[in-house]
Design a protein around this motif. Structure first.
Motif, PDB file in Angstrom:
ATOM      1  N   ALA A 122       0.830  -1.206   0.000  1.00 59.15           N
ATOM      2  CA  ALA A 122       0.000   0.000   0.000  1.00 59.15           C
ATOM      3  C   ALA A 122       0.863   1.255   0.000  1.00 59.15           C
ATOM      4  CB  ALA A 122      -0.931  -0.008   1.204  1.00 59.15           C
ATOM      5  N   GLU A 123       1.927   1.238   0.792  1.00 65.29           N
ATOM      6  CA  GLU A 123       2.793   2.417   0.887  1.00 65.29           C
ATOM      7  C   GLU A 123       3.444   2.736  -0.446  1.00 65.29           C
ATOM      8  OE1 GLU A 123       6.536   4.094   3.583  1.00 65.29           O
ATOM      9  OE2 GLU A 123       5.610   2.163   4.052  1.00 65.29           O
ATOM     10  N   LYS A 124       3.884   1.717  -1.161  1.00 66.70           N
ATOM     11  CA  LYS A 124       4.591   1.934  -2.423  1.00 66.70           C
ATOM     12  C   LYS A 124       3.644   2.200  -3.592  1.00 66.70           C
ATOM     13  CE  LYS A 124       8.618  -0.884  -1.217  1.00 66.70           C
ATOM     14  NZ  LYS A 124       9.374  -2.129  -1.508  1.00 66.70           N
ATOM     15  N   LEU A 125       2.447   1.653  -3.532  1.00 66.51           N
ATOM     16  CA  LEU A 125       1.566   1.638  -4.700  1.00 66.51           C
ATOM     17  C   LEU A 125       0.533   2.755  -4.728  1.00 66.51           C
ATOM     18  CD1 LEU A 125       0.957  -0.128  -7.234  1.00 66.51           C
ATOM     19  CD2 LEU A 125      -0.645  -1.422  -5.819  1.00 66.51           C
ATOM     20  N   CYS A 126       0.047   3.150  -3.556  1.00 68.95           N
ATOM     21  CA  CYS A 126      -1.148   4.002  -3.513  1.00 68.95           C
ATOM     22  C   CYS A 126      -0.809   5.493  -3.631  1.00 68.95           C
ATOM     23  CB  CYS A 126      -1.916   3.774  -2.211  1.00 68.95           C
ATOM     24  SG  CYS A 126      -2.568   2.108  -2.072  1.00 68.95           S
ATOM     25  N   ASP A 127      -1.666   6.199  -4.348  1.00 67.78           N
ATOM     26  CA  ASP A 127      -1.583   7.657  -4.414  1.00 67.78           C
ATOM     27  C   ASP A 127      -2.107   8.268  -3.108  1.00 67.78           C
ATOM     28  OD1 ASP A 127      -0.714   7.893  -7.246  1.00 67.78           O
ATOM     29  OD2 ASP A 127      -2.639   6.920  -7.609  1.00 67.78           O
ATOM     30  N   ARG A 128      -3.209   7.715  -2.624  1.00 63.86           N
ATOM     31  CA  ARG A 128      -3.762   8.148  -1.335  1.00 63.86           C
ATOM     32  C   ARG A 128      -4.320   6.936  -0.617  1.00 63.86           C
ATOM     33  NH1 ARG A 128      -8.129  11.799  -1.081  1.00 63.86           N
ATOM     34  NH2 ARG A 128      -8.833  11.057  -3.116  1.00 63.86           N
ATOM     35  N   LEU A 129      -4.528   7.096   0.702  1.00 67.90           N
ATOM     36  CA  LEU A 129      -5.003   5.998   1.530  1.00 67.90           C
ATOM     37  C   LEU A 129      -5.996   6.509   2.552  1.00 67.90           C
ATOM     38  CD1 LEU A 129      -1.448   5.822   1.817  1.00 67.90           C
ATOM     39  CD2 LEU A 129      -2.235   3.467   1.816  1.00 67.90           C
ATOM     40  N   ALA A 130      -6.841   5.590   3.021  1.00 66.96           N
ATOM     41  CA  ALA A 130      -7.691   5.861   4.181  1.00 66.96           C
ATOM     42  C   ALA A 130      -7.535   4.710   5.154  1.00 66.96           C
ATOM     43  CB  ALA A 130      -9.149   6.019   3.769  1.00 66.96           C
ATOM     44  N   ILE A 131      -7.499   5.030   6.446  1.00 65.94           N
ATOM     45  CA  ILE A 131      -7.433   4.011   7.493  1.00 65.94           C
ATOM     46  C   ILE A 131      -8.745   4.035   8.253  1.00 65.94           C
ATOM     47  CG2 ILE A 131      -6.239   3.238   9.572  1.00 65.94           C
ATOM     48  CD1 ILE A 131      -3.718   4.630   8.529  1.00 65.94           C
ATOM     49  N   ILE A 132      -9.398   2.870   8.323  1.00 67.61           N
ATOM     50  CA  ILE A 132     -10.662   2.744   9.046  1.00 67.61           C
ATOM     51  C   ILE A 132     -10.438   1.879  10.277  1.00 67.61           C
ATOM     52  CG2 ILE A 132     -11.415   0.777   7.628  1.00 67.61           C
ATOM     53  CD1 ILE A 132     -14.305   1.832   7.910  1.00 67.61           C
TER      54      ILE A 132
ATOM     55  N   ALA B 141      -7.984   8.379   9.530  1.00 72.73           N
ATOM     56  CA  ALA B 141      -6.974   9.154   8.802  1.00 72.73           C
ATOM     57  C   ALA B 141      -7.133   8.892   7.318  1.00 72.73           C
ATOM     58  CB  ALA B 141      -5.569   8.764   9.249  1.00 72.73           C
ATOM     59  N   GLN B 142      -6.853   9.891   6.497  1.00 71.88           N
ATOM     60  CA  GLN B 142      -6.806   9.676   5.059  1.00 71.88           C
ATOM     61  C   GLN B 142      -5.966  10.764   4.407  1.00 71.88           C
ATOM     62  OE1 GLN B 142     -10.375  10.317   2.564  1.00 71.88           O
ATOM     63  NE2 GLN B 142     -11.484  10.770   4.466  1.00 71.88           N
TER      64      GLN B 142
ATOM     65  N   GLU C 121       0.739  13.295   3.995  1.00 68.13           N
ATOM     66  CA  GLU C 121      -0.328  13.811   4.872  1.00 68.13           C
ATOM     67  C   GLU C 121      -0.542  12.896   6.073  1.00 68.13           C
ATOM     68  OE1 GLU C 121      -2.939  16.222   1.505  1.00 68.13           O
ATOM     69  OE2 GLU C 121      -3.292  14.086   1.841  1.00 68.13           O
ATOM     70  N   LEU C 122      -0.425  11.589   5.859  1.00 71.63           N
ATOM     71  CA  LEU C 122      -0.556  10.655   6.982  1.00 71.63           C
ATOM     72  C   LEU C 122       0.601  10.819   7.969  1.00 71.63           C
ATOM     73  CD1 LEU C 122      -1.774   7.315   5.316  1.00 71.63           C
ATOM     74  CD2 LEU C 122      -3.138   9.062   6.458  1.00 71.63           C
ATOM     75  N   ARG C 123       1.776  11.073   7.456  1.00 72.98           N
ATOM     76  CA  ARG C 123       2.935  11.289   8.345  1.00 72.98           C
ATOM     77  C   ARG C 123       2.711  12.497   9.258  1.00 72.98           C
ATOM     78  NH1 ARG C 123       6.147   9.592   3.625  1.00 72.98           N
ATOM     79  NH2 ARG C 123       7.139   7.598   4.169  1.00 72.98           N
TER      80      ARG C 123
ATOM     81  N   LYS D 107       6.819   8.458  12.105  1.00 75.14           N
ATOM     82  CA  LYS D 107       6.665   8.719  10.685  1.00 75.14           C
ATOM     83  C   LYS D 107       7.506   7.800   9.795  1.00 75.14           C
ATOM     84  CE  LYS D 107       6.229  13.586  12.015  1.00 75.14           C
ATOM     85  NZ  LYS D 107       4.800  13.638  12.088  1.00 75.14           N
ATOM     86  N   GLU D 108       8.128   6.777  10.374  1.00 76.17           N
ATOM     87  CA  GLU D 108       9.102   5.991   9.624  1.00 76.17           C
ATOM     88  C   GLU D 108       8.487   5.224   8.459  1.00 76.17           C
ATOM     89  OE1 GLU D 108      11.396   3.500  12.116  1.00 76.17           O
ATOM     90  OE2 GLU D 108      12.036   5.115  13.446  1.00 76.17           O
ATOM     91  N   SER D 109       7.340   4.616   8.648  1.00 75.70           N
ATOM     92  CA  SER D 109       6.732   3.797   7.600  1.00 75.70           C
ATOM     93  C   SER D 109       5.225   3.782   7.788  1.00 75.70           C
ATOM     94  CB  SER D 109       7.261   2.356   7.669  1.00 75.70           C
ATOM     95  OG  SER D 109       6.801   1.726   8.864  1.00 75.70           O
ATOM     96  N   LEU D 110       4.532   3.311   6.762  1.00 79.74           N
ATOM     97  CA  LEU D 110       3.080   3.185   6.877  1.00 79.74           C
ATOM     98  C   LEU D 110       2.708   2.196   7.979  1.00 79.74           C
ATOM     99  CD1 LEU D 110       0.224   3.808   5.882  1.00 79.74           C
ATOM    100  CD2 LEU D 110       0.516   2.037   4.120  1.00 79.74           C
TER     101      LEU D 110
END
Length: 241
Positions: free
Chosen positions: A197-207, A214-215, A220-222, A228-231
């Motif tokens: 997800a970290e490498k592939l996605c333009d944007r993400l949402a966490i449910i 967060a989205q 922006e998630l960092r 802030k090291e990794s998703l």
């Protein structure tokens, strides 16, 4: 391409709030990742997007079309690969592909080109005339992915698509997702593989517990997280608060 507005869904007469007033927007040409722990509401949300469940509240639009008011119109422009695909075991792979192509009204010429392309990508040419009941789990996943791509959907929706795929097929699927977005189409997928997800996605949402906590882009998630090291670190911090 996909707009979810204040959508909620409960079970057991409201006793269990599976999805709680969520909103998000997936743009054309975007790979959007949907993340969350088990039981967070990911699959319920996806089933509402594709029309398998009705939201208790809120609206879902696919390319500007309300999926509850005009369900057939929205289903024509989306494809869905569930986390545990149920396939017609007594059909051959080719019979299944033709059945799906017929359902979407794909012309003979177009389906032949697309079938040829994706059978080659997923290395299914030698097995496509065998009965699906003889397929391994990974082969079933690949025939379902092939079928889902035959209609050339504007919105490609996948629930845990990497499960059961060998590394080469997983790599090829990621390339297909990027290719589709370069054509202005969109991909919405859930996954537990946070590195992907970290490498592939333009944007993400966490449910989490039915709410989007967060989205945004990785950057922006960092900004919403102390670690802030990794998703993976961001995900664990936000979901364990």
């Amino acid at each position: 391409m996909l707009k979810i507005e204040n959508v909620s869904k409960s079970y057991n007469k409201g006793a269990i709030k599976a999805v709680d007033n969520i909103s998000l927007n997936v743009r054309p040409g975007e790979i959007f990742g949907f993340l969350g722990p088990n039981g967070a509401g990911k699959t319920t949300t996806i089933k509402m997007i594709v029309g398998l469940l009705k939201p208790d509240e809120g609206n879902i639009f696919v390319n500007g079309i309300n999926n509850q008011k005009e369900p057939l119109k929205t289903k024509k422009i989306i494809s869905y690969v569930p986390d545990n695909p149920e396939v017609y075991d007594r059909l051959s792979g080719m019979e299944y592909l033709n059945f799906i192509a017929d359902m979407y009204g794909v012309s003979k010429e177009e389906r032949l080109k697309r079938i040829e392309k994706y059978l080659e990508i997923f290395k299914l040419k030698d097995a496509v005339n065998d009965l699906i009941k003889s397929y391994s789990h990974g082969m079933k996943q690949k025939i379902v992915l092939t079928a889902a791509l035959l209609s050339d959907p504007m919105l490609f929706i996948l629930d845990e698509p990497m499960v059961g795929l060998d590394p080469k097929s997983a790599f090829n699927l990621k390339e297909i997702m990027r290719e589709r977005c370069s054509e202005g189409k969109s991909v919405f997928f859930s996954t537990h593989v946070l590195e992907v997800a970290e490498k592939l996605c333009d944007r993400l949402a966490i449910i989490n517990k039915g709410k989007i906590i967060a989205q945004g882009t990785m950057e922006e998630l960092r900004r919403q997280s102390e670690n802030k090291e990794s998703l993976e670190n961001i995900f664990l911090e936000l979901t364990e608060k």
